[in-house]
Design a protein around this motif. Sequence first.
Motif, PDB file in Angstrom:
ATOM      1  N   ARG A 143      20.855  31.580  -3.498  1.00  0.00           N
ATOM      2  CA  ARG A 143      19.685  32.375  -3.834  1.00  0.00           C
ATOM      3  C   ARG A 143      19.125  33.091  -2.613  1.00  0.00           C
ATOM      4  N   ARG A 181      19.393  28.534 -19.743  1.00  0.00           N
ATOM      5  CA  ARG A 181      19.070  29.038 -18.404  1.00  0.00           C
ATOM      6  C   ARG A 181      20.345  29.429 -17.649  1.00  0.00           C
ATOM      7  N   LEU A 221      21.537  32.698 -18.858  1.00  0.00           N
ATOM      8  CA  LEU A 221      20.692  33.776 -18.333  1.00  0.00           C
ATOM      9  C   LEU A 221      21.018  34.054 -16.862  1.00  0.00           C
ATOM     10  N   THR A 272      18.009  24.668 -11.438  1.00  0.00           N
ATOM     11  CA  THR A 272      18.340  25.734 -12.393  1.00  0.00           C
ATOM     12  C   THR A 272      17.205  26.752 -12.493  1.00  0.00           C
ATOM     13  N   LEU A 273      15.963  26.324 -12.266  1.00  0.00           N
ATOM     14  CA  LEU A 273      14.851  27.262 -12.386  1.00  0.00           C
ATOM     15  C   LEU A 273      14.509  27.901 -11.047  1.00  0.00           C
ATOM     16  N   THR A 274      14.422  27.083 -10.020  1.00  0.00           N
ATOM     17  CA  THR A 274      14.111  27.598  -8.677  1.00  0.00           C
ATOM     18  C   THR A 274      14.899  26.774  -7.669  1.00  0.00           C
ATOM     19  N   TRP A 333      12.199  27.989 -19.648  1.00  0.00           N
ATOM     20  CA  TRP A 333      13.569  28.091 -19.145  1.00  0.00           C
ATOM     21  C   TRP A 333      14.110  29.521 -19.154  1.00  0.00           C
ATOM     22  N   LEU A 334      13.352  30.440 -19.780  1.00  0.00           N
ATOM     23  CA  LEU A 334      13.779  31.842 -19.755  1.00  0.00           C
ATOM     24  C   LEU A 334      12.860  32.710 -18.897  1.00  0.00           C
ATOM     25  N   GLN A 335      11.937  32.090 -18.177  1.00  0.00           N
ATOM     26  CA  GLN A 335      11.040  32.864 -17.320  1.00  0.00           C
ATOM     27  C   GLN A 335      11.840  33.499 -16.182  1.00  0.00           C
ATOM     28  N   PRO A 336      11.530  34.757 -15.863  1.00  0.00           N
ATOM     29  CA  PRO A 336      12.191  35.366 -14.701  1.00  0.00           C
ATOM     30  C   PRO A 336      11.871  34.586 -13.428  1.00  0.00           C
ATOM     31  N   GLU A 337      12.802  34.614 -12.501  1.00  0.00           N
ATOM     32  CA  GLU A 337      12.608  33.817 -11.292  1.00  0.00           C
ATOM     33  C   GLU A 337      11.365  34.251 -10.518  1.00  0.00           C
ATOM     34  N   LEU A 345       8.373  32.482 -11.852  1.00  0.00           N
ATOM     35  CA  LEU A 345       8.346  31.067 -11.454  1.00  0.00           C
ATOM     36  C   LEU A 345       7.938  30.915  -9.991  1.00  0.00           C
TER      37      LEU A 345
END
Lengths: 433, 301
Positions: A193, A418, A421, B110-112, B149-153, B156
Amino acid sequence: MHLPFPENVAQRNRLAELLVLAAQVEHDVLCQYLFAGATLKQNYGEGGVTYGQLEQMRRWKSTIMAVARQEMEHLGIVTNLLTAIGEAPHFDRPEFPAPASILPIDQESRLARFSERTILRFVCFEMPAELPDQEDAAYLRACIPDFDPNSYDAIYRLYAEVKRLLEAIEPPDLFIGPPSAQFVSAWPAVAARGRTPGKGAAPGSIYGFSLPEISDTKSATQAVDQVVEEGEGAGEHTPTSHFARFLAIHRELVATRASDPGFEPARAVVDDPRTSDLPGATTITNPATIRVSELFDLGYAVMMQLLIRMFAHTDESEEEVAVLESLAFFPLMTTVIRPLSEILTQLPAFGSNQPERAGPSYTFPKRIDLLPHRKAAWRNLGLQFALLERRGFAVADDLDNPEPVRPRLRLVAEQLSRIRLTFENAIGVEVTS
Amino acid sequence: MSDADYPAARLILQFEGWCQIRQATDPDPSDEPRGSSGYTFAFGDEPDLDRIIRLQPSPEVPVRSHGWPIGVAVTSAVRYEGTTRSSVDALTGAKVDLLGGPKLENRNFTLTPVGYEPIVPFELEIGSAALTIRRKAPLNVKDPTVPLWLQPEDVLLAQGANGMNFEPETIGKATGIWDSRLVAEERLAHLQRDLEAARRREPPNDPEIAILTGRIAELTIGIDDPTDRRVANRYWVERFGFDMLGDVEVEGDEKGVLGGTLVRGSDDQGAWHVRFFMGAWDPDVLSAYFVGALDAPYAEG
């Protein structure tokens, strides 16, 4: 003394053959370790255990999971060795159950629940050529009729031959693979990232998972030594070796069972559960469990496809390889494969009122070959992620699954969503709307 | 917001204290109920790990022995009106809480990335006998229908922590703990004495013995290996800072206590600003130190 042509090529071919076998062995045993660990009970309410025994089992499971993680590291090292010498990565392996003759481990390969017999088989997998501790030798003689460690040290001997060949072949004829085809541990998920992990964070080993770069004879033989020392031990009593850890669990398990014959640490998981018939395996018949099992198998196959692509990418950029890394390890292994394997050991294998439980089958529902064309391969992966997401929510919404496992199934579905996506954002294509 | 736009009347509440976070740790899945691959566990008859950040003690979950007193409270409540500064005594000592089962939502990267995770939901409550104020900070004000879980990075990260930093000095000044290894060693000695006593008792309390045995085993691992996360992670700090734009609720004599009315808008002018850090993570007792401040504009009179 290095070998001249054409012996060097013949020996090179032999080395590649052994490394493919080693990859199969590491993959094979790690699935068996993960399976046994997933069958351990975790709650007093499951019966057959006291609180004290549960605490003991908690530590056993931690040990088994740590050993399995190190087997993943060994599979990674073997794969790095293969790509370092210009060969293809190898993630295929025989279906479970497999007879002893299939792989050079001199023991049958099967997915079996945690038990004295299962752990003793794991001890044999990790057997060193010589037992430095006489107490260990006496203990194993009492457990195994006509015990001789050399009947079980096939993995040790396999790596010994690999090391001899690495030392014998001229490096220019050997290390011809691109360095970019190796995975070297250094904060992959964070690096992917574009961020640093923060002041003071040490890169390198991740949760004891250490994959060194292989570029010459010295680094290659050191990597082989790492595999052997972590597995069988370094020729002396090594309490952290897999052999010593499994032997310690076996001793404790035998002692605990002796003091409490009612002790039953494992769920009633059937051997070698599958959704399709195979001689020697157990076919799951519960429809809801079959759907969860099929989700597991597809997730497992897609993870393998990602790993193949990561190690054998064609014209991918560094950023694209980083995306593959970032999706294969934590998301798929940790948040899909691991929870689904544990959920399956709590689901009925047959009728809802029957005691037998299912378990992860580690079956490939699709071929996992290298897809040679980058754009098609990525598009294919995108479609697989979309299918996983769809099936994940179908399973999460399935009211035929017992209520206690539904929150975990829901989280698996959200994680798959996720992952889909993240992948689509990475390739800039929306596979499904 | 420019200096000229900055509201003349502001309420600034400072708070700190220990909170409880019963969470699994990587590489366990985030919803692992008992812990096996990470370094945090539910022992004996303790309830499953649930990831919830508890700023106040809860009757639903036990607080482990020889740990820290759970409870975050207002340490300073000050009202600024232009150049005038006055203490709001009715809010000093007020309990600070996060409602709705807040969790650090990283979900195994997976999210951040690790250290950048938001707390979801973020619903702050500060309450005393005289006044209770609550405000939500939804992740996505523009589209609250998007699931987590579908929020744009970027959404977040806007509400997430700003990385993890190794700050022994920050921890030492905030908590008085300058030597985490010593804390672990002293804790271990206490637990070993407790275990001996528990084993002598008749009838034996099996769950208690299992909890003590597990804690001793894990603390010993951390003490024996200085790089192990069980002790080494106690010097890390995660800082958060964001605007709160969600619904506001006030119960009690708002005008009497504050001398005005809290601004409630969902634009820049109505935003409340919250800044805090979490650190001194003590995995044995599943606790962390929580320090910060709320800066809320209000209208006088």
